[in-house]
Scaffold this motif. Sequence first.
Motif, mmCIF file in Angstrom:
data_model
loop_
_atom_site.group_PDB
_atom_site.id
_atom_site.type_symbol
_atom_site.label_atom_id
_atom_site.label_comp_id
_atom_site.label_asym_id
_atom_site.label_seq_id
_atom_site.Cartn_x
_atom_site.Cartn_y
_atom_site.Cartn_z
ATOM 1 N N SER A 148 0.836 -1.199 0.000
ATOM 2 C CA SER A 148 0.000 0.000 0.000
ATOM 3 C C SER A 148 0.872 1.251 0.000
ATOM 4 O O SER A 148 0.546 2.240 -0.654
ATOM 5 C CB SER A 148 -0.990 0.003 1.172
ATOM 6 O OG SER A 148 -0.349 0.153 2.408
ATOM 7 N N MET A 149 1.997 1.207 0.703
ATOM 8 C CA MET A 149 2.933 2.340 0.708
ATOM 9 C C MET A 149 3.480 2.569 -0.701
ATOM 10 O O MET A 149 3.470 3.695 -1.212
ATOM 11 C CB MET A 149 4.078 2.081 1.679
ATOM 12 C CG MET A 149 5.179 3.093 1.607
ATOM 13 S SD MET A 149 4.772 4.571 2.455
ATOM 14 C CE MET A 149 5.727 4.350 3.903
ATOM 15 N N LEU A 150 3.922 1.510 -1.364
ATOM 16 C CA LEU A 150 4.453 1.638 -2.728
ATOM 17 C C LEU A 150 3.385 2.140 -3.695
ATOM 18 O O LEU A 150 3.644 3.005 -4.539
ATOM 19 C CB LEU A 150 5.003 0.298 -3.218
ATOM 20 C CG LEU A 150 6.288 -0.182 -2.570
ATOM 21 C CD1 LEU A 150 6.605 -1.608 -3.003
ATOM 22 C CD2 LEU A 150 7.447 0.749 -2.907
ATOM 23 N N PHE A 151 2.177 1.619 -3.561
ATOM 24 C CA PHE A 151 1.095 2.016 -4.455
ATOM 25 C C PHE A 151 0.809 3.506 -4.317
ATOM 26 O O PHE A 151 0.663 4.220 -5.300
ATOM 27 C CB PHE A 151 -0.167 1.195 -4.163
ATOM 28 C CG PHE A 151 -1.323 1.588 -5.030
ATOM 29 C CD1 PHE A 151 -1.373 1.188 -6.354
ATOM 30 C CD2 PHE A 151 -2.355 2.386 -4.532
ATOM 31 C CE1 PHE A 151 -2.431 1.567 -7.168
ATOM 32 C CE2 PHE A 151 -3.405 2.771 -5.340
ATOM 33 C CZ PHE A 151 -3.448 2.354 -6.659
ATOM 34 N N MET A 152 0.751 3.991 -3.078
ATOM 35 C CA MET A 152 0.429 5.402 -2.867
ATOM 36 C C MET A 152 1.558 6.312 -3.303
ATOM 37 O O MET A 152 1.324 7.445 -3.733
ATOM 38 C CB MET A 152 0.063 5.639 -1.410
ATOM 39 C CG MET A 152 -1.299 5.049 -1.086
ATOM 40 S SD MET A 152 -1.734 5.290 0.615
ATOM 41 C CE MET A 152 -2.188 3.642 1.071
ATOM 42 N N ILE A 153 2.792 5.843 -3.238
ATOM 43 C CA ILE A 153 3.930 6.631 -3.740
ATOM 44 C C ILE A 153 3.803 6.805 -5.252
ATOM 45 O O ILE A 153 4.073 7.873 -5.792
ATOM 46 C CB ILE A 153 5.265 5.960 -3.382
ATOM 47 C CG1 ILE A 153 5.533 6.106 -1.874
ATOM 48 C CG2 ILE A 153 6.413 6.561 -4.180
ATOM 49 C CD1 ILE A 153 6.704 5.280 -1.385
ATOM 50 N N ILE A 154 3.358 5.771 -5.924
ATOM 51 C CA ILE A 154 3.237 5.798 -7.384
ATOM 52 C C ILE A 154 2.086 6.688 -7.830
ATOM 53 O O ILE A 154 2.136 7.302 -8.887
ATOM 54 C CB ILE A 154 3.095 4.363 -7.931
ATOM 55 C CG1 ILE A 154 4.386 3.603 -7.690
ATOM 56 C CG2 ILE A 154 2.726 4.374 -9.405
ATOM 57 C CD1 ILE A 154 4.283 2.120 -7.900
ATOM 58 N N LEU A 155 1.029 6.773 -7.004
ATOM 59 C CA LEU A 155 -0.112 7.642 -7.357
ATOM 60 C C LEU A 155 0.398 9.029 -7.667
ATOM 61 O O LEU A 155 -0.010 9.750 -8.445
ATOM 62 C CB LEU A 155 -1.116 7.725 -6.218
ATOM 63 C CG LEU A 155 -2.124 6.591 -6.111
ATOM 64 C CD1 LEU A 155 -3.011 6.809 -4.904
ATOM 65 C CD2 LEU A 155 -2.960 6.460 -7.358
#
Length: 155
Positions: A148-155
């Motif tokens: 979830s941390m990686l996903f939100m960084i990519i957003l």
Amino acid sequence: MQEILREMTEMSQQLNSKEVSIYIDHLSLHLSSKKPSEIEIIGLGAGRMGYSLRSFIMRLSHMGFNASMIGDTNVPRVTKDSIVFVNSSSGETPTILLYAQQASAMNPMIFSTTCNIESSIGLISDFCITMPTVSSKQLMKSPYEQFSMLFMIIL
């Protein structure tokens, strides 16, 4: 470390690209509809999932959005114009579910990430990303916090 990277890669390959596109398209539309300082963004997450979301909320704040996490002293009242982010791997975390239900009554846009789109939080969300589940040797639910941390960084 290679095992963790393998798990993150496996999860990213299993993401539902249609869910991601819809989520990002609607989020972009809402974030660009007003000046950043006029948009109230509230993050709901507990424990390590909350910390993952907190970093994203902080980035939005640094970009000029009125963004805060539940528990912060400056959390605004939820309105129909608010954007609410919810991060819960189970989608059933009792305190976060209660906050999400209370927020939902005000009819904001609710964007969530969870492993279970059919969970209580998934069902009250306007837009939801289903995080893929993986078999892991890591402790507890570490892959979901990391992803979830990686996903939100990519957003």
